[in-house]
Design an enzyme around this catalytic site. Structure first.
Site, short mmCIF file in Angstrom:
data_model
loop_
_atom_site.label_atom_id
_atom_site.label_comp_id
_atom_site.label_asym_id
_atom_site.label_seq_id
_atom_site.Cartn_x
_atom_site.Cartn_y
_atom_site.Cartn_z
N GLY A 144 42.19 30.94 31.00
CA GLY A 144 42.38 30.83 32.46
C GLY A 144 41.24 30.01 33.07
O GLY A 144 41.47 29.12 33.90
N HIS A 145 40.01 30.33 32.65
CA HIS A 145 38.87 29.54 33.16
C HIS A 145 38.97 28.08 32.69
O HIS A 145 38.62 27.16 33.43
CB HIS A 145 37.54 30.11 32.66
CG HIS A 145 37.26 31.51 33.14
ND1 HIS A 145 37.33 32.62 32.32
CD2 HIS A 145 36.91 31.96 34.36
CE1 HIS A 145 37.02 33.68 33.02
NE2 HIS A 145 36.76 33.33 34.26
N GLN A 184 29.02 42.28 44.20
CA GLN A 184 30.48 42.42 44.39
C GLN A 184 31.06 43.59 43.59
O GLN A 184 32.26 43.78 43.55
CB GLN A 184 31.22 41.11 44.09
CG GLN A 184 31.21 40.67 42.65
CD GLN A 184 31.81 39.27 42.50
OE1 GLN A 184 31.16 38.28 42.78
NE2 GLN A 184 33.06 39.19 42.05
N GLY A 244 41.05 30.50 40.64
CA GLY A 244 42.34 30.88 40.09
C GLY A 244 43.15 31.68 41.10
O GLY A 244 42.60 32.44 41.91
N LYS A 304 45.01 34.11 40.37
CA LYS A 304 45.10 35.53 40.00
C LYS A 304 44.35 36.40 41.01
O LYS A 304 44.81 37.45 41.39
CB LYS A 304 44.56 35.78 38.59
CG LYS A 304 44.93 37.18 38.12
CD LYS A 304 44.28 37.56 36.85
CE LYS A 304 42.95 38.05 36.93
NZ LYS A 304 42.25 39.04 37.41
N ARG A 328 38.72 41.26 32.10
CA ARG A 328 38.82 42.72 31.99
C ARG A 328 39.90 43.16 31.01
O ARG A 328 39.93 44.35 30.64
CB ARG A 328 39.06 43.35 33.37
CG ARG A 328 37.83 43.26 34.26
CD ARG A 328 37.97 44.08 35.53
NE ARG A 328 36.70 44.20 36.22
CZ ARG A 328 36.31 43.46 37.27
NH1 ARG A 328 37.09 42.54 37.77
NH2 ARG A 328 35.13 43.67 37.83
O1 PAF Z 1 36.22 35.21 40.38
C1 PAF Z 1 35.06 35.34 39.97
O2 PAF Z 1 34.78 35.14 38.79
C2 PAF Z 1 33.97 35.75 40.95
O3 PAF Z 1 34.45 36.62 41.91
C3 PAF Z 1 33.24 34.56 41.58
C4 PAF Z 1 34.18 33.73 42.44
C5 PAF Z 1 32.62 33.68 40.51
C6 PAF Z 1 32.12 35.07 42.50
O4 PAF Z 1 31.20 35.84 41.80
#
Ligand code: PAF
Length: 282
Positions: A36-37, A61, A147, A149, A187
Site C-alpha cells: 500500500g505504501h 496520535q 492512502g 484507506k 496493523r
Molecule cells: O497514515 C499514517 O501513516 C500517519 O497517520 C501519518 C499520516 C504518517 C501521520 O503520522
C-alpha cells in the site's frame, strides 16, 4: 537514497534536490511499509522528479491504551523497500527532533475530525494534523500522497492544508487490497491466522452494503445488515458503520452525491478500518 535524522541536514538536502530539477513529492508514513505504501511511492514518482518519504511513529496520535508501544518498527526493511522503489531521501526524525522540550502547539481541525474515528480515538486527529503540518513545513513538498484507506485522515489533512495555506497539493491513492479483499495495513500483522480469515468479512460487508445502497436500497437497512455481518463474523466491537458525504463527511440519508461507506471494528484486540465509495446513479 539519503537517510537523514536532523533538521539542518534535511533542509540542506531538500535545497539540493530543488536545485537539481525541482519538483518534490512527499509520502509521510509510520513505517512497517507494505505494498500500500509502495503504491503511494509509485504515484509520487509519477508526479515529481524527487520522492521524499518519512518514517515517524508519532506518539501524539496514539491514545493511552492504544498500540504505540507495540506498533511494528522495521527501519532496515523500510529503507530497503524505499530505496528499491526509487525514493531519493528518507526523513527519519527522532522524537526529540519532532517534539523538542517545551513543544506546546497543537493543530485541531474541528468538524471533520469529530465523529467516526474521532469519536472512538479522542485526540487522534489533533496528533495527525500537528505532525503532518510539521512534516509539511520540514520537507516543503509540492505534492503529498495519502492512502484512501485512512479516509477521514485524508479529509482532515486536506482541510488543515487548505485552512493553513500550505502550498502543497494533497493527493490520494486508492486503497490497496490483498487478493481476498482485506485492505493492506501495518496493523494486519497483529492478526492471528483465524482472525485474518474472519477479517475478510469487513470489506465484504461494506461491499454488500455499498451495492445495496447504489441499487436504491434503504440506507439504514443496508448499514444494519453490514453490522450484523460483522457481528456474525466475530468482530468483538463495532465502533461505527456509517454512510457519509465523500467530501465533507457529513451524514448521508439519501444518495444524491458521491458518498463513502466507512467502518471501524475490532477483531480480537486489533482495530481495523475500511471504506468504499458509494455513487449515485449516473
Ligand atoms: O497514515 C499514517 O501513516 C500517519 O497517520 C501519518 C499520516 C504518517 C501521520 O503520522
Amino acid at each position: 537514497m539519503q537517510i537523514i535524522r536532523d533538521l539542518d541536514s534535511l533542509r540542506a538536502a531538500i535545497a539540493a534536490l530543488r536545485a537539481d530539477r525541482g519538483k518534490i513529492a512527499f509520502v509521510p508514513t509510520m513505517g512497517a511499509l507494505h505494498a500500500g505504501h509502495m503504491a503511494l511511492i509509485c504515484e509520487a514518482s509519477a508526479r515529481a522528479s524527487h520522492v521524499v518519504a518519512s518514517v515517524f511513529v508519532n506518539p501524539t496520535q496514539f491514545g493511552p491504551n492504544e498500540d504505540f508501544g507495540r506498533y511494528p518498527r522495521k527501519e532496515a526493511e523500510d529503507s530497503a523497500m524505499l530505496e528499491a522503489h526509487g525514493a531519493s531521501l528518507l526523513w527519519l526524525p527522532p522524537v526529540e527532533v519532532m517534539y523538542p522540550e517545551g513543544h506546546a502547539t497543537t493543530i485541531s481541525v474541528s468538524g471533520i475530525s469529530e465523529g467516526l474515528c474521532g469519536a472512538s480515538r479522542p485526540g487522534h486527529f489533533d496528533g495527525v494534523a500537528t505532525v503532518v503540518a510539521k512534516l509539511f513545513n520540514q520537507v516543503g513538498p509540492d505534492v503529498a500522497l495519502f492512502g484512501e484507506k485512512d479516509y477521514q485522515q485524508l479529509a482532515v489533512i486536506r482541510r488543515m492544508a487548505a485552512d493553513l495555506d500550505f502550498a502543497v497539493e494533497v493527493a490520494s491513492v486508492p486503497t490497496q487490497r490483498d487478493a481476498d479483499g482485506l485492505a493492506l495495513s501495518s496493523r494486519n500483522a497483529y492478526l492471528s491466522p483465524e482472525e485474518r480469515i474472519a477479517a475478510r468479512a469487513l470489506p465484504r460487508a461494506l461491499g454488500d452494503a455499498a451495492q445495496a445502497i447504489q441499487a436504491g436500497g434503504d440506507i439504514g437497512a443496508a448499514l444494519q445488515a453490514a453490522q450484523a455481518a460483522l457481528d456474525a463474523a466475530g468482530f468483538a466491537s463495532i465502533d461505527y458503520v456509517e454512510l457519509r458525504d465523500a467530501d465533507t463527511l457529513a451524514p448521508v440519508t439519501s444518495l444524491s452525491r458521491p458518498a463513502r461507506i466507512l467502518a471501524a471494528a475490532r477483531i480480537g484486540t486489533t482495530r481495523l478500518i475500511d471504506n468504499l465509495p458509494v455513487l449515485p446513479a449516473a
